[in-house]
Design a protein around this motif. Sequence first.
Motif, PDB file in Angstrom:
ATOM      1  N   HIS A  70       0.358  58.900  79.505  1.00  0.00           N
ATOM      2  CA  HIS A  70      -0.582  57.571  79.189  1.00  0.00           C
ATOM      3  C   HIS A  70      -0.483  56.982  78.144  1.00  0.00           C
ATOM      4  O   HIS A  70      -0.419  55.688  77.844  1.00  0.00           O
ATOM      5  N   THR A  71      -0.462  57.879  76.767  1.00  0.00           N
ATOM      6  CA  THR A  71      -0.497  57.468  75.593  1.00  0.00           C
ATOM      7  C   THR A  71       0.772  57.932  74.724  1.00  0.00           C
ATOM      8  O   THR A  71       0.833  57.863  73.612  1.00  0.00           O
ATOM      9  N   THR A  72       1.355  58.640  75.531  1.00  0.00           N
ATOM     10  CA  THR A  72       2.667  59.520  74.965  1.00  0.00           C
ATOM     11  C   THR A  72       3.798  58.947  75.179  1.00  0.00           C
ATOM     12  O   THR A  72       4.179  58.463  76.700  1.00  0.00           O
ATOM     13  N   ASN A  73       4.786  58.333  74.381  1.00  0.00           N
ATOM     14  CA  ASN A  73       6.219  58.153  74.661  1.00  0.00           C
ATOM     15  C   ASN A  73       7.158  58.448  73.664  1.00  0.00           C
ATOM     16  O   ASN A  73       7.351  57.540  72.717  1.00  0.00           O
ATOM     17  N   PHE A  74       7.899  59.708  73.503  1.00  0.00           N
ATOM     18  CA  PHE A  74       8.681  60.030  72.421  1.00  0.00           C
ATOM     19  C   PHE A  74       9.969  60.784  72.940  1.00  0.00           C
ATOM     20  O   PHE A  74       9.573  61.541  73.965  1.00  0.00           O
ATOM     21  N   SER A  75      11.184  60.977  72.151  1.00  0.00           N
ATOM     22  CA  SER A  75      12.113  61.597  72.559  1.00  0.00           C
ATOM     23  C   SER A  75      12.197  62.754  71.645  1.00  0.00           C
ATOM     24  O   SER A  75      11.983  62.507  70.305  1.00  0.00           O
ATOM     25  N   GLN A  76      12.878  63.819  71.864  1.00  0.00           N
ATOM     26  CA  GLN A  76      13.053  64.751  71.022  1.00  0.00           C
ATOM     27  C   GLN A  76      14.386  65.910  71.577  1.00  0.00           C
ATOM     28  O   GLN A  76      14.587  65.767  72.569  1.00  0.00           O
ATOM     29  N   ALA A  77      14.838  66.699  70.765  1.00  0.00           N
ATOM     30  CA  ALA A  77      15.701  67.683  71.051  1.00  0.00           C
ATOM     31  C   ALA A  77      14.660  68.948  71.362  1.00  0.00           C
ATOM     32  O   ALA A  77      13.818  69.388  70.888  1.00  0.00           O
ATOM     33  N   ALA A  78      15.208  69.601  72.581  1.00  0.00           N
ATOM     34  CA  ALA A  78      14.704  70.809  72.926  1.00  0.00           C
ATOM     35  C   ALA A  78      15.034  71.998  72.056  1.00  0.00           C
ATOM     36  O   ALA A  78      15.911  72.770  72.634  1.00  0.00           O
ATOM     37  N   ASP A  79      14.549  72.092  70.996  1.00  0.00           N
ATOM     38  CA  ASP A  79      14.971  73.178  69.921  1.00  0.00           C
ATOM     39  C   ASP A  79      14.337  74.354  70.116  1.00  0.00           C
ATOM     40  O   ASP A  79      15.006  75.493  70.225  1.00  0.00           O
ATOM     41  N   SER A  80      12.916  74.556  69.756  1.00  0.00           N
ATOM     42  CA  SER A  80      12.353  75.841  69.755  1.00  0.00           C
ATOM     43  C   SER A  80      11.646  76.184  70.999  1.00  0.00           C
ATOM     44  O   SER A  80      10.625  75.679  71.233  1.00  0.00           O
ATOM     45  N   MET A  81      12.503  76.918  72.030  1.00  0.00           N
ATOM     46  CA  MET A  81      11.897  77.226  73.302  1.00  0.00           C
ATOM     47  C   MET A  81      11.512  78.675  73.472  1.00  0.00           C
ATOM     48  O   MET A  81      12.090  79.714  72.853  1.00  0.00           O
ATOM     49  N   GLN A  82      10.177  78.978  73.733  1.00  0.00           N
ATOM     50  CA  GLN A  82       9.733  80.578  74.175  1.00  0.00           C
ATOM     51  C   GLN A  82       9.262  80.660  75.561  1.00  0.00           C
ATOM     52  O   GLN A  82       8.770  79.735  75.912  1.00  0.00           O
ATOM     53  N   ILE A  83       9.460  82.006  75.944  1.00  0.00           N
ATOM     54  CA  ILE A  83       8.944  82.564  77.053  1.00  0.00           C
ATOM     55  C   ILE A  83       8.211  83.639  76.726  1.00  0.00           C
ATOM     56  O   ILE A  83       8.965  84.721  76.384  1.00  0.00           O
ATOM     57  N   GLU A  84       6.920  83.834  76.840  1.00  0.00           N
ATOM     58  CA  GLU A  84       6.037  84.822  76.515  1.00  0.00           C
ATOM     59  C   GLU A  84       6.592  85.261  74.995  1.00  0.00           C
ATOM     60  O   GLU A  84       6.640  86.637  74.840  1.00  0.00           O
ATOM     61  N   HIS A  85       6.476  84.324  74.155  1.00  0.00           N
ATOM     62  CA  HIS A  85       6.560  84.722  72.861  1.00  0.00           C
ATOM     63  C   HIS A  85       8.066  85.115  72.445  1.00  0.00           C
ATOM     64  O   HIS A  85       8.423  85.702  71.397  1.00  0.00           O
ATOM     65  N   VAL A  86       9.088  84.953  73.321  1.00  0.00           N
ATOM     66  CA  VAL A  86      10.419  85.401  72.992  1.00  0.00           C
ATOM     67  C   VAL A  86      11.339  84.193  73.005  1.00  0.00           C
ATOM     68  O   VAL A  86      11.329  83.502  73.967  1.00  0.00           O
ATOM     69  N   PRO A  87      11.977  83.783  71.920  1.00  0.00           N
ATOM     70  CA  PRO A  87      12.864  82.599  71.835  1.00  0.00           C
ATOM     71  C   PRO A  87      13.884  82.699  73.037  1.00  0.00           C
ATOM     72  O   PRO A  87      14.500  84.017  73.156  1.00  0.00           O
ATOM     73  N   VAL A  88      14.078  81.957  73.628  1.00  0.00           N
ATOM     74  CA  VAL A  88      15.246  81.573  74.646  1.00  0.00           C
ATOM     75  C   VAL A  88      16.234  80.331  74.593  1.00  0.00           C
ATOM     76  O   VAL A  88      15.752  79.426  73.765  1.00  0.00           O
ATOM     77  N   THR A  89      17.302  80.375  74.997  1.00  0.00           N
ATOM     78  CA  THR A  89      18.099  79.293  74.938  1.00  0.00           C
ATOM     79  C   THR A  89      18.194  78.405  76.142  1.00  0.00           C
ATOM     80  O   THR A  89      18.706  77.205  76.292  1.00  0.00           O
ATOM     81  N   GLU A  90      17.760  79.064  77.415  1.00  0.00           N
ATOM     82  CA  GLU A  90      17.719  78.404  78.715  1.00  0.00           C
ATOM     83  C   GLU A  90      16.657  78.949  79.521  1.00  0.00           C
ATOM     84  O   GLU A  90      16.221  80.135  79.420  1.00  0.00           O
ATOM     85  N   ALA A  91      16.036  77.896  80.234  1.00  0.00           N
ATOM     86  CA  ALA A  91      14.786  78.220  81.079  1.00  0.00           C
ATOM     87  C   ALA A  91      15.249  77.685  82.406  1.00  0.00           C
ATOM     88  O   ALA A  91      15.830  76.590  82.472  1.00  0.00           O
ATOM     89  N   LYS A  92      14.779  78.329  83.409  1.00  0.00           N
ATOM     90  CA  LYS A  92      15.351  77.966  84.790  1.00  0.00           C
ATOM     91  C   LYS A  92      13.901  77.353  85.462  1.00  0.00           C
ATOM     92  O   LYS A  92      12.779  77.270  85.060  1.00  0.00           O
TER      93      LYS A  92
END
Length: 129
Positions: free
Chosen positions: A85-107
């Motif tokens: 509604h008030t958000t509109n921006f682009s960025q790279a998905a750089d810092s991703m985590q699952i359960e506080h563990v950094p990951v490079t891919e999520a399904k």
Amino acid sequence: MPTKKKSKKVTKKVAKKKVTKKKVAKKAVTKKTAKKRAAKSASTVATPKLQIVGEITHYFPHVAAGVIKLSASLKAGEVITIKGHTTNFSQAADSMQIEHVPVTEAKKGDEIGLRVKDRVRIGDIIYKV
């Protein structure tokens, strides 16, 4: 003493006209013009195709991170667009985590934490560019 005549209201029933031929003709014209417009816009401006990746379910302002429920796979480094509604921006998905563990891919179906460059809100939609 004069007598007053009561006036009766006359109602007329109007027969409905059949306009099926006109509607069919209009639909055919609008389909043709829509095709022409689409062909014209596709040839002049190339718009990026957006694919829905997920939805924001929570936001942590102190670390500027959002929780995303994925509806498609997402890899680190891919460019995403966040719209709401008030958000509109682009960025790279750089810092991703699952359960506080950094990951490079999520399904699909995973809930990931993603550091964002601007405030996001619950319900914002994530698109892959």
